[in-house]
Motif scaffolding. Structure first.
Motif, PDB file in Angstrom:
ATOM      1  N   LEU A  84       0.828  -1.210   0.000  1.00  0.00           N
ATOM      2  CA  LEU A  84       0.000   0.000   0.000  1.00  0.00           C
ATOM      3  C   LEU A  84       0.864   1.262   0.000  1.00  0.00           C
ATOM      4  N   VAL A  85       1.920   1.272   0.783  1.00  0.00           N
ATOM      5  CA  VAL A  85       2.818   2.429   0.807  1.00  0.00           C
ATOM      6  C   VAL A  85       3.479   2.607  -0.560  1.00  0.00           C
ATOM      7  N   GLY A 133       2.420   1.540  -3.473  1.00  0.00           N
ATOM      8  CA  GLY A 133       1.415   1.939  -4.462  1.00  0.00           C
ATOM      9  C   GLY A 133       1.102   3.423  -4.399  1.00  0.00           C
ATOM     10  N   TRP A 134       0.909   3.938  -3.179  1.00  0.00           N
ATOM     11  CA  TRP A 134       0.614   5.373  -3.037  1.00  0.00           C
ATOM     12  C   TRP A 134       1.802   6.223  -3.462  1.00  0.00           C
ATOM     13  N   LEU A 135       3.030   5.769  -3.150  1.00  0.00           N
ATOM     14  CA  LEU A 135       4.214   6.543  -3.558  1.00  0.00           C
ATOM     15  C   LEU A 135       4.370   6.581  -5.082  1.00  0.00           C
ATOM     16  N   LEU A 143       2.006   6.192  -7.276  1.00  0.00           N
ATOM     17  CA  LEU A 143       0.900   7.005  -7.777  1.00  0.00           C
ATOM     18  C   LEU A 143       1.218   8.487  -7.623  1.00  0.00           C
ATOM     19  N   LEU A 144       1.725   8.890  -6.479  1.00  0.00           N
ATOM     20  CA  LEU A 144       2.065  10.288  -6.232  1.00  0.00           C
ATOM     21  C   LEU A 144       3.174  10.767  -7.166  1.00  0.00           C
ATOM     22  N   GLY A 152       0.963   2.704 -10.344  1.00  0.00           N
ATOM     23  CA  GLY A 152       0.641   2.937  -8.934  1.00  0.00           C
ATOM     24  C   GLY A 152      -0.741   2.424  -8.580  1.00  0.00           C
ATOM     25  N   ILE A 153      -1.715   2.693  -9.450  1.00  0.00           N
ATOM     26  CA  ILE A 153      -3.067   2.179  -9.217  1.00  0.00           C
ATOM     27  C   ILE A 153      -3.063   0.653  -9.301  1.00  0.00           C
ATOM     28  N   LEU A 161      -1.745  -0.722  -6.063  1.00  0.00           N
ATOM     29  CA  LEU A 161      -2.797  -0.636  -5.044  1.00  0.00           C
ATOM     30  C   LEU A 161      -3.863  -1.706  -5.260  1.00  0.00           C
ATOM     31  N   PRO A 217      -9.166   0.149  -6.586  1.00  0.00           N
ATOM     32  CA  PRO A 217      -8.172   0.552  -7.586  1.00  0.00           C
ATOM     33  C   PRO A 217      -8.211  -0.319  -8.847  1.00  0.00           C
TER      34      PRO A 217
END
Length: 151
Positions: free
Chosen positions: A33-34, A36-38, A40-41, A60-61, A64, A71
């Motif tokens: 999860l970390v 994936g969010w990184l 994506l950002l 990234g999606i 997730l 997602p």
């Protein structure tokens, strides 16, 4: 784009499954999860630059989607929309592409300037005053007062 993203996500999904079966598999979900969010950002930040921003957003999606259901649905929908837009974009003339690119560039600059002015007026950018103040003093007085930058 769709095939490239699907291929990459399936390789990540296979590796993800193998990692969950190992000794420290309980760490895989939070780290996924970390990560994936990184990704994506970083992808969102890279969109306006000449880099594979959209590809990073989709990856990234996809990362997730290894742990969450929404997602996965978002990924399928967004790839379809991207492919539709890409097909439409290929049919446009150079004039239309240039005009839309120019409008996008203006939108990006207006957004960045608005964020700067907002940050400056709210005190978020106080740490920059020591090196920006000499530059701002050289601007015309009307412009500085227009955006309410207190020197």
């Amino acid at each position: 784009m769709g095939n490239a993203v699907h291929e990459r996500v399936e390789r990540i999904r296979a590796h993800h499954g193998r990692l969950k079966d190992k000794k420290h598999g309980y760490l895989v979900r939070p780290l996924t999860l970390v990560a994936g969010w990184l990704v994506l950002l970083v992808g969102l930040i890279m969109i306006p630059f000449p880099a594979p921003g959209w590809f990073m957003v989709f990856i990234g999606i996809g990362v997730l989607s290894l742990e969450l259901e929404w997602p996965h649905r978002l990924l399928m929908w967004s790839i379809r929309q991207y492919d539709k837009f890409d097909e439409w974009w290929d049919k446009q003339s150079k004039l239309v592409k240039g005009a839309l690119g120019f409008l996008l560039l203006i939108l990006i600059w207006v957004t960045l300037i608005a964020l700067f002015v907002l940050g400056w007026n709210t005190g978020v950018l106080d740490w920059t005053k020591s090196w920006l103040q000499p530059l701002l003093e050289k601007l015309p007085e009307g412009l500085v007062s227009f955006v309410r930058l207190d020197l």
